[in-house]
Design a protein around this motif. Structure first.
Motif, mmCIF file in Angstrom:
data_model
loop_
_atom_site.group_PDB
_atom_site.id
_atom_site.type_symbol
_atom_site.label_atom_id
_atom_site.label_comp_id
_atom_site.label_asym_id
_atom_site.label_seq_id
_atom_site.Cartn_x
_atom_site.Cartn_y
_atom_site.Cartn_z
ATOM 1 N N PHE A 112 0.796 -1.231 0.000
ATOM 2 C CA PHE A 112 0.000 0.000 0.000
ATOM 3 C C PHE A 112 0.828 1.280 0.000
ATOM 4 N N ASP A 113 0.182 2.300 -0.561
ATOM 5 C CA ASP A 113 0.633 3.681 -0.379
ATOM 6 C C ASP A 113 -0.385 4.239 0.611
ATOM 7 N N PRO A 114 -0.001 4.356 1.902
ATOM 8 C CA PRO A 114 -1.025 4.670 2.919
ATOM 9 C C PRO A 114 -1.687 6.028 2.728
ATOM 10 N N LEU A 115 -0.923 7.006 2.234
ATOM 11 C CA LEU A 115 -1.528 8.329 2.025
ATOM 12 C C LEU A 115 -0.962 8.947 0.756
ATOM 13 N N ASP A 116 -1.660 8.687 -0.338
ATOM 14 C CA ASP A 116 -1.212 9.203 -1.625
ATOM 15 C C ASP A 116 -1.645 10.662 -1.783
ATOM 16 N N GLY A 117 -0.743 11.453 -2.366
ATOM 17 C CA GLY A 117 -1.049 12.879 -2.571
ATOM 18 C C GLY A 117 -0.855 13.676 -1.305
ATOM 19 N N SER A 118 0.004 13.174 -0.416
ATOM 20 C CA SER A 118 0.055 13.771 0.923
ATOM 21 C C SER A 118 0.557 15.216 0.923
ATOM 22 N N SER A 119 1.176 15.661 -0.194
ATOM 23 C CA SER A 119 1.558 17.081 -0.227
ATOM 24 C C SER A 119 0.314 17.975 -0.272
ATOM 25 N N ASN A 120 -0.849 17.375 -0.544
ATOM 26 C CA ASN A 120 -2.095 18.144 -0.564
ATOM 27 C C ASN A 120 -2.808 18.198 0.789
ATOM 28 N N ILE A 207 -1.896 16.283 -16.360
ATOM 29 C CA ILE A 207 -0.435 16.163 -16.360
ATOM 30 C C ILE A 207 0.122 17.395 -15.656
ATOM 31 N N ASN A 208 1.297 17.243 -15.037
ATOM 32 C CA ASN A 208 1.942 18.412 -14.428
ATOM 33 C C ASN A 208 2.694 19.149 -15.534
ATOM 34 N N MET A 209 2.031 20.215 -16.065
ATOM 35 C CA MET A 209 2.571 20.927 -17.230
ATOM 36 C C MET A 209 3.885 21.643 -16.939
ATOM 37 N N ALA A 244 -3.052 16.782 -8.557
ATOM 38 C CA ALA A 244 -1.758 16.416 -7.939
ATOM 39 C C ALA A 244 -1.938 15.437 -6.783
ATOM 40 N N SER A 245 -3.077 14.762 -6.723
ATOM 41 C CA SER A 245 -3.289 13.564 -5.893
ATOM 42 C C SER A 245 -3.690 12.507 -6.891
ATOM 43 N N MET A 246 -2.861 11.481 -7.056
ATOM 44 C CA MET A 246 -3.173 10.489 -8.085
ATOM 45 C C MET A 246 -4.575 9.893 -7.898
ATOM 46 N N ILE A 259 -7.375 11.234 -19.464
ATOM 47 C CA ILE A 259 -6.083 10.559 -19.487
ATOM 48 C C ILE A 259 -5.186 11.207 -18.444
ATOM 49 N N PHE A 260 -4.531 10.349 -17.644
ATOM 50 C CA PHE A 260 -3.616 10.794 -16.582
ATOM 51 C C PHE A 260 -2.214 10.397 -17.012
ATOM 52 N N MET A 261 -1.282 11.337 -16.910
ATOM 53 C CA MET A 261 0.093 11.023 -17.321
ATOM 54 C C MET A 261 1.097 11.536 -16.307
ATOM 55 N N TYR A 262 1.983 10.642 -15.850
ATOM 56 C CA TYR A 262 3.193 11.092 -15.182
ATOM 57 C C TYR A 262 4.327 10.452 -15.963
ATOM 58 N N PRO A 263 4.728 11.116 -17.086
ATOM 59 C CA PRO A 263 5.668 10.484 -18.011
ATOM 60 C C PRO A 263 7.107 10.556 -17.509
ATOM 61 N N GLY A 273 11.299 7.093 -13.269
ATOM 62 C CA GLY A 273 10.011 7.784 -13.331
ATOM 63 C C GLY A 273 9.683 8.368 -11.969
ATOM 64 N N LYS A 274 8.437 8.786 -11.784
ATOM 65 C CA LYS A 274 8.057 9.408 -10.494
ATOM 66 C C LYS A 274 7.217 8.462 -9.628
ATOM 67 N N LEU A 275 6.279 7.750 -10.254
ATOM 68 C CA LEU A 275 5.324 6.977 -9.449
ATOM 69 C C LEU A 275 5.819 5.553 -9.218
ATOM 70 N N TYR A 279 2.816 -0.233 -5.639
ATOM 71 C CA TYR A 279 1.651 0.182 -4.843
ATOM 72 C C TYR A 279 0.987 1.460 -5.369
ATOM 73 N N GLU A 280 1.374 1.904 -6.567
ATOM 74 C CA GLU A 280 0.639 3.002 -7.216
ATOM 75 C C GLU A 280 0.240 2.570 -8.638
ATOM 76 N N ALA A 281 1.255 2.354 -9.500
ATOM 77 C CA ALA A 281 0.952 2.084 -10.912
ATOM 78 C C ALA A 281 0.199 0.759 -11.104
HETATM 79 P P1 FDP Z 1 2.540 12.942 -3.548
HETATM 80 O O1 FDP Z 1 4.001 13.053 -3.938
HETATM 81 O O2 FDP Z 1 1.980 14.212 -2.960
HETATM 82 O O3 FDP Z 1 2.233 11.705 -2.745
HETATM 83 O O4 FDP Z 1 2.442 9.694 -5.274
HETATM 84 C C1 FDP Z 1 3.014 10.786 -5.818
HETATM 85 C C2 FDP Z 1 2.096 11.968 -6.054
HETATM 86 O O5 FDP Z 1 1.732 12.730 -4.941
HETATM 87 C C3 FDP Z 1 0.785 11.612 -6.782
HETATM 88 O O6 FDP Z 1 -0.295 11.346 -5.921
HETATM 89 C C4 FDP Z 1 0.522 12.824 -7.632
HETATM 90 O O7 FDP Z 1 -0.212 12.512 -8.808
HETATM 91 C C5 FDP Z 1 1.908 13.311 -7.957
HETATM 92 O O8 FDP Z 1 2.789 12.761 -6.970
HETATM 93 C C6 FDP Z 1 2.002 14.806 -7.901
HETATM 94 O O9 FDP Z 1 3.184 15.181 -8.474
HETATM 95 P P2 FDP Z 1 3.628 16.729 -8.653
HETATM 96 O O10 FDP Z 1 4.053 17.189 -7.304
HETATM 97 O O11 FDP Z 1 4.738 16.661 -9.633
HETATM 98 O O12 FDP Z 1 2.445 17.488 -9.172
#
Ligand code: FDP
Length: 337
Positions: A112-120, A207-209, A244-246, A259-263, A273-275, A279-281
């Motif tokens: 698991f990713d316990p808290l995805d998007g946690s920067s939000n 996408i994060n432009m 920015a929360s997957m 369409i969602f892209m983190y290329p 890559g980033k993800l 436990y995400e992709a």
């Molecule tokens: P976060 O780092 O805040 O956990 O899992 C990574 C993720 O968020 C995704 O949920 C989100 O889609 C992406 O990173 C956001 O990335 P950016 O900061 O580049 O926008």
């Protein structure tokens, strides 16, 4: 109205399949219960003293939020003692978490990713939990990373929760995708949408432009064509969304397409890559395919990737089938040219 709770849904699904797998049912129910506890912690916000940094880094070297740590602990604690798991792995832990020896061990692995998007989290925007369930080839011996490193096609279940205006649980057991809404008063997840289906075509992209200048040529070409709109080669206008929360971005796609892209980009190419794959992709790809969409790295189907590491990162392109296929074709043409 007939209310179908998660428990009833799982029991009926089990009956229909003629299988008596109580452990898998227990596993999903325990994960759902843990997610309710995470939802309550998130809901308290500043009043619960749960916002802000934990003061530590995770295995990826990213600063952990207090809620990352709390959510991880809730999931570990809830799943340790039921006897349904051989072990767990999490974004927040470098090594797999074995089931303590005084508890029985089962045949499943939970990632698991316990808290995805946690920067939000500190700005009160939707976040979520993502999980993937695999079978353990040999649950009798000590667990290692390679026990978890199985192809996405071998997942037996996957899901995510979104902690938003309402708390949702989206689940696949490999037989369609179903959405449950948390009834906060009763404390139960209730089936609110069955057999989610992602339209094959879309005019919305995510996408994060700000990374545009770092992308590879095929991705530049695809997004340039979308942005050119009516006047460009696609002959139609496209709309963009990026939470920015997957979990939130993927949930929008499961609701209305997109369409969602983190290329791959030159900033993350060294790490792949980033993800995270495991436990995400992989769980998101399983869910998206089960809803009729597609998921690739831009080059290969995500579910076919042979994992090379527990915390491996990969590029992700997922959602409406025709758009994902177009992006993948552009990458293939790019490498031929
Ligand atoms: P976060 O780092 O805040 O956990 O899992 C990574 C993720 O968020 C995704 O949920 C989100 O889609 C992406 O990173 C956001 O990335 P950016 O900061 O580049 O926008």
């Amino acid at each position: 109205m007939r209310r179908i709770t998660l428990t009833r849904f799982l029991i009926e699904a089990q009956r229909q399949q003629g299988a008596q797998n109580n452990d898998l049912r227990l596993l999903i129910e325990v994960v759902a219960r843990a997610c309710k506890a995470i939802s309550v912690a998130i809901g308290k916000g500043s009043l619960g003293g749960v916002l802000g940094e934990a003061g530590s880094d995770n295995v990826q070297g990213e600063a952990q939020k207090k809620l990352d740590v709390i959510s991880n602990e809730i999931l570990l604690e809830a799943n340790e003692w039921g006897g349904h798991l051989a072990g767990m792995a999490s974004e927040e832990m470098e090594l797999p978490h074995a089931i303590p020896s005084h508890y029985p061990r089962g045949e499943y692995l939970l990632l698991f990713d316990p808290l995805d998007g946690s920067s939000n989290i500190d700005v009160n925007i939707s976040v979520g939990t993502i999980f993937s369930v695999l079978k353990c080839a040999d649950s009798s011996c000590d667990l290692h990373d390679h026990d978890f490193m199985q192809k996405g096609t071998r997942q037996v279940a996957a899901g995510y929760t979104v902690y938003g205006p309402s708390t949702l649980l989206v689940l696949t057991l490999g037989n369609g995708v179903h959405c449950f809404t948390l009834d906060r008063e009763l404390g139960s997840f209730v089936l609110t949408r069955e057999n989610l289906s992602i339209p094959a075509d879309t005019r919305e992209f995510a996408i994060n432009m700000s990374n545009q200048r770092f992308w590879e040529k095929p991705m530049q070409r695809y997004v340039n064509e979308l942005v050119a709109g009516k006047e460009g080669p696609r002959g139609t206008d496209f709309n963009m969304r990026w939470v920015a929360s997957m979990v939130a971005d993927v949930h929008r796609i499961l609701t209305r397409g997109g369409i969602f892209m983190y290329p791959l980009d030159s900033k993350t190419v060294a790490q792949g890559g980033k993800l995270r794959l495991m436990y995400e992709a992989n769980p998101m790809a399983f869910i998206v395919e089960q809803a009729g969409g597609a998921a690739t790295t831009g080059r290969e189907r995500i579910l076919d990737l042979e994992p090379t590491g527990l915390h491996q990162r990969v590029p992700v392109v997922l959602g409406s089938k025709n758009e994902v296929e177009r992006v993948t074709r552009y990458h293939q043409e790019g490498s031929e040219g």
